[in-house]
Scaffold this active site. Sequence first.
Site, PDB file in Angstrom:
ATOM      1  N   CYS A  24     -14.729 -21.009 -23.217  1.00 49.39           N
ATOM      2  CA  CYS A  24     -15.258 -22.378 -22.750  1.00 49.39           C
ATOM      3  C   CYS A  24     -14.211 -23.466 -23.152  1.00 49.39           C
ATOM      4  O   CYS A  24     -14.071 -24.529 -22.791  1.00 49.39           O
ATOM      5  CB  CYS A  24     -16.476 -22.578 -23.448  1.00 49.39           C
ATOM      6  SG  CYS A  24     -16.533 -22.373 -25.117  1.00 49.39           S
ATOM      7  N   HIS A  70     -20.348 -24.919 -27.976  1.00 49.54           N
ATOM      8  CA  HIS A  70     -20.165 -24.772 -26.755  1.00 49.54           C
ATOM      9  C   HIS A  70     -19.518 -26.051 -26.251  1.00 49.54           C
ATOM     10  O   HIS A  70     -19.750 -27.099 -26.787  1.00 49.54           O
ATOM     11  CB  HIS A  70     -21.409 -24.435 -25.813  1.00 49.54           C
ATOM     12  CG  HIS A  70     -20.991 -24.568 -24.447  1.00 49.54           C
ATOM     13  ND1 HIS A  70     -19.985 -23.285 -23.811  1.00 49.54           N
ATOM     14  CD2 HIS A  70     -21.465 -24.921 -23.242  1.00 49.54           C
ATOM     15  CE1 HIS A  70     -19.991 -23.471 -22.530  1.00 49.54           C
ATOM     16  NE2 HIS A  70     -20.784 -24.666 -22.202  1.00 49.54           N
TER      17      HIS A  70
END
Length: 475
Positions: free
Chosen positions: A130, A212
Amino acid sequence: MNVAAGGPGTASASTTAANSIFNNSLLASATGATTMPMAQLADGWLELESDPGLFTLLLEDFGCHDVQVEEVYDLQKPIESPYGFIFLFRWIEERRARRKIVETTAEIFVKDEEAISSIFFAQQVVPNSCATHALLSVLLNCNENNLQLGDTLSRLKVHTKGMSPENKGLAIGNTPELACAHNSHAIPQARRRLERTGAGVASCRFTGEAFHFVSFVPISGQLFELDGLKPYPMNHGGWEDHEDWTDKFRRVMAERLGIATGEQDIRFNLMAVVPDRRIAITHKLKMLRTNQAIVSGTLQKLLKADEQGESGNGDQQRPDTPTTLLEPSAFTAKDLQLLLKNLDTEIAINEQNLADENDRRHMFKVDASRRTHNYDKFICTFLSMLAHQGVLGELVSQHLLPSKKVSGQSAANRISKQNSAASSAGANAGAAAGVTPKSQQQQQQPQTAASKNGKSPGKTPGRRRKGRNKCRKRK
């Protein structure tokens, strides 16, 4: 702060297997390099820490050298010419605040396929990628002409244009240049964790607490949020004519953080992708030095003209000498000297700023070396040397003592030292005043008795005989 990416939104094993042949043939033309399946990429993709220095060096490894990443501590503070923002947050699926955010963002999903294919939106089908996804979402959606992406990112942008978000995610995951650059900045613990878990494309799930990255970028007058774990990009709308797109971003982030922190705290980190500050400083320095040369030359000509006028040789001036700046209505010598002084000050300030930026970039590399170096061999060798010298056991026993016992011993040692210091101070004071301390008198008593037995004259035995005689008279 470590990043654990994967879990919800990752591709299943069957989907990945179905696309592996297509993906390998695609990347042969997209990257211009020999490609390989994801399973054969060295160690897979590893977790990365959220650090602006790490992200800046990662962009350099991608081939993009005119960009840097800065951490944002205050949303209200203006940021100069950002390309986009990267938001790191804690992901917990079961939390109520998370469900509120999902319900809110579901209303702004962009589901039109033509609109999706016109931007670079890639689904995260590879765990732990990510960080790279967030950087690419900003850079590959930037239309700045002065932004040099480099060969790898330029080919990736061209050859993935019009692809589905899932295929774009596969293209990112199977690009060896991106994977190698990504993994080169991972800490050794991340590699060991991957070896223990044996995480694959479909087996890596969110467990407990994970973090994230998502990106916020302006595209065609609209603020988009690009999250690789979401099925669609999110359009937060446009901004007013008198506003900058960062004003719209501030409002969205204020609302997002207000929802997320409604029931409990949320840990987050915000970074801005901006142009390399050294480029702007270098350009400004070049302009200042040019102006400095012009002002200095004009001042010298003006002073020379004044000297010639005072000596009466003004008529010998060459006809082709420019006299526009030498007119009294333009600048006087004093004005030019003051202007030259201000230019010198500005040049010194910008030279210091450029040196600071270079030092900062150097420290990024030093920190990266320390972060990625494996100290296991050094620690094992150091402990072995201590054991060979016979001091390891003593050091371990000293550090394994209970804290209370150690603190009690320390207090006793302090009291003993204080008593010793007080005794020595009293002895020194008594010697100076001619008084014998009581402890020394007790030590001198055996010597007095010895002198008595030896029938040596002394004041103390005489006093004792006089006292005994008085007692006999009383009887």
